[in-house]
Design a protein around this motif. Structure first.
Motif, PDB file in Angstrom:
ATOM      1  N   PRO A  12      38.352  35.507  31.274  1.00 46.04           N
ATOM      2  CA  PRO A  12      38.214  36.138  32.506  1.00 46.04           C
ATOM      3  C   PRO A  12      36.781  36.283  32.666  1.00 46.04           C
ATOM      4  CG  PRO A  12      39.149  37.918  31.091  1.00 46.04           C
ATOM      5  CD  PRO A  12      39.116  36.241  30.256  1.00 46.04           C
ATOM      6  N   TYR A  52      41.849  34.332  41.285  1.00 44.31           N
ATOM      7  CA  TYR A  52      40.795  35.237  41.446  1.00 44.31           C
ATOM      8  C   TYR A  52      41.665  36.634  41.855  1.00 44.31           C
ATOM      9  CZ  TYR A  52      37.704  31.437  42.696  1.00 44.31           C
ATOM     10  OH  TYR A  52      36.824  30.579  42.894  1.00 44.31           O
ATOM     11  N   ILE A  78      37.428  39.519  39.453  1.00 40.63           N
ATOM     12  CA  ILE A  78      37.709  38.712  38.161  1.00 40.63           C
ATOM     13  C   ILE A  78      38.186  37.286  38.393  1.00 40.63           C
ATOM     14  CG2 ILE A  78      39.190  38.690  35.985  1.00 40.63           C
ATOM     15  CD1 ILE A  78      39.300  41.708  36.202  1.00 40.63           C
ATOM     16  N   TYR A 130      40.229  43.547  30.766  1.00 41.27           N
ATOM     17  CA  TYR A 130      40.225  44.045  32.137  1.00 41.27           C
ATOM     18  C   TYR A 130      39.783  45.397  32.167  1.00 41.27           C
ATOM     19  CZ  TYR A 130      42.384  39.980  34.124  1.00 41.27           C
ATOM     20  OH  TYR A 130      42.845  38.834  34.517  1.00 41.27           O
ATOM     21  N   VAL A 170      46.768  42.116  33.306  1.00 40.51           N
ATOM     22  CA  VAL A 170      47.037  40.421  33.221  1.00 40.51           C
ATOM     23  C   VAL A 170      48.090  39.799  33.829  1.00 40.51           C
ATOM     24  CG1 VAL A 170      47.384  38.629  31.674  1.00 40.51           C
ATOM     25  CG2 VAL A 170      45.751  40.498  30.918  1.00 40.51           C
ATOM     26  N   LYS A 194      39.506  33.767  36.536  1.00 42.74           N
ATOM     27  CA  LYS A 194      40.187  33.124  35.477  1.00 42.74           C
ATOM     28  C   LYS A 194      39.751  31.703  35.534  1.00 42.74           C
ATOM     29  CE  LYS A 194      43.395  34.437  32.790  1.00 42.74           C
ATOM     30  NZ  LYS A 194      44.532  35.000  32.331  1.00 42.74           N
ATOM     31  N   PRO A 244      47.658  37.761  41.083  1.00 47.18           N
ATOM     32  CA  PRO A 244      46.073  37.617  41.652  1.00 47.18           C
ATOM     33  C   PRO A 244      45.940  37.874  43.087  1.00 47.18           C
ATOM     34  CG  PRO A 244      46.828  35.416  41.218  1.00 47.18           C
ATOM     35  CD  PRO A 244      47.930  36.317  40.861  1.00 47.18           C
TER      36      PRO A 244
END
Length: 383
Positions: free
Chosen positions: A282, A363, A354, A331, A375, A356, A379
């Motif tokens: 991330p 996003y 954030i 995070y 996690v 990945k 998103p």
């Protein structure tokens, strides 16, 4: 059997020399870097003056030099204590190589017999390679590391046939097989050869005659083949309860054999699980219209980003400039960076994202009220 001082001292010398080189190459990380937020484990470890941080760093370096010249338990004990204190003051210092070195020093300090100490070190090495390979069996490794970093950036190969995509999985397969080969007397030298070759290729790729990047990792890639030869060339791994009996060895088995399995569930950190060059890490970006922040953070601005205003500050670029390493990729760390940004700039316009990477980038926007940085949460793509 009592400890063979020459063998154990040589392992400790290699560890301290590699740690010394690694910390010198990232000295800004270990001292009072001016701009990028520190991430203390608790409030009591935060807000230390620059003088205190430089003093701790200088004392640690001196003890590393002392242990390279003449290792001994008192010097190792003080060094390990100082390293723990400094790591509690900033989680950005929890680098994979630092985590490994500290445990290896702990084995030297808390385990007494030769065979038991040797087993502890061997287990750490095998675990490092096994989990490093395991976490590479994912599409993000193929996209980020194999295609993006190795083929395109290093080898300048852009026209890539479809079969070459899957060929990237041969790299973690060789690493994992080599880790297993270390476990048995008849095959351990093949394991040493395979893993040492891997480190040589990494140094060629990242070193001064290659891409000349990530120089903080050069000492680790130099030290690991030396440790492989010292620990496995003439020493088989003895898998017995006797070797696992010391209390600190049990801690090694838990931290290096059990807890890394929790990483994919978001219950154990990436860097503490030997997630090395696996891709999919991330990254945090800050989208803002605050003029003060924009002026100060201009060197770290990325244009053409998929952000609300088309550009954003890369915290990875910011950290690399300030500390010679990227932010700790968890995070909770990103949340604390966002809180520090708000405090520093009083920036009501800032939005924190954030990302990945991978074939399908993910996003997620950080909401400081009711933190959602988990996690396993879906998103949220910025609109």
């Amino acid at each position: 059997m009592l400890l063979n001082n020459t063998f154990s001292n040589n392992i400790t010398r290699v560890v301290c020399l590699a740690m010394l080189a690694g910390q010198l190459s990232s000295y800004k990380l270990w001292t009072a870097h001016e701009g990028f937020p520190s991430l203390p484990v608790a409030g009591i470890f935060g807000g230390w003056s620059a003088e205190i941080q430089w003093a701790l760093f200088g004392l640690s370096l001196g003890l590393m030099v002392l242990n390279v010249v003449k290792p001994g338990k008192p010097a190792v004990a003080v060094l390990l204590f100082l390293e723990v204190v400094m790591c509690l003051a900033d989680q950005n210092r929890w680098q994979p190589w630092q985590y490994q070195y500290m445990f290896m020093l702990g084995v030297y300090l808390f385990v007494q017999s030769e065979n038991q100490r040797k087993f502890g070190w061997q287990f750490i090495m095998i675990s490092t390679y096994f989990f490093s390979a395991l976490w590479k069996f994912q599409p993000a490794f193929i996209y980020d590391m194999w295609l993006g970093f190795i083929l395109k950036r290093w080898l300048h190969i852009y026209d890539i046939p479809s079969w070459a995509f899957r060929a990237g999985y041969l790299l973690p397969l060789v690493e994992m097989v080599s880790a297993f080969l270390l476990c048995f007397a008849a095959t351990r030298k093949w394991g040493i050869a395979g893993l040492s070759l891997m480190h040589v290729l990494v140094l060629v790729m990242m070193g001064p005659f290659g891409l000349d990047v990530n120089y903080v990792l050069w000492p680790w890639n130099l030290a690991m083949p030396v440790l492989l030869i010292l620990l496995f060339n003439r020493n088989s791994v003895i898998w017995s309860r006797l070797q696992m009996r010391p209390l600190f060895t049990l801690l090694v088995l838990v931290c290096w054999g059990l807890l890394p399995w929790l990483n994919k569930a978001g219950m154990w950190d990436r860097y503490l699980s030997s997630v090395l060059f696996s891709g999919g890490a991330p990254y945090m970006y800050v989208s803002t219209t605050n003029p003060v922040a924009l002026k100060e953070m201009k060197p770290y601005m990325r244009n053409n980003c998929r952000m609300p205003n088309g550009r954003a500050v890369s915290t990875s670029d910011w950290a690399a400039k300030e500390m010679h390493t990227i932010p700790y990729p968890e995070y909770r760390s990103f949340k604390n960076i966002a809180l520090a940004w708000q405090k520093r700039f009083a920036d009501s316009s800032a939005r924190f994202f954030i990302i990945k990477t991978g074939f399908k980038p993910v996003y997620e926007e950080i909401k400081l009220a009711g933190w959602q940085g988990q996690v396993n949460k879906p998103p949220k793509t910025p609109q």
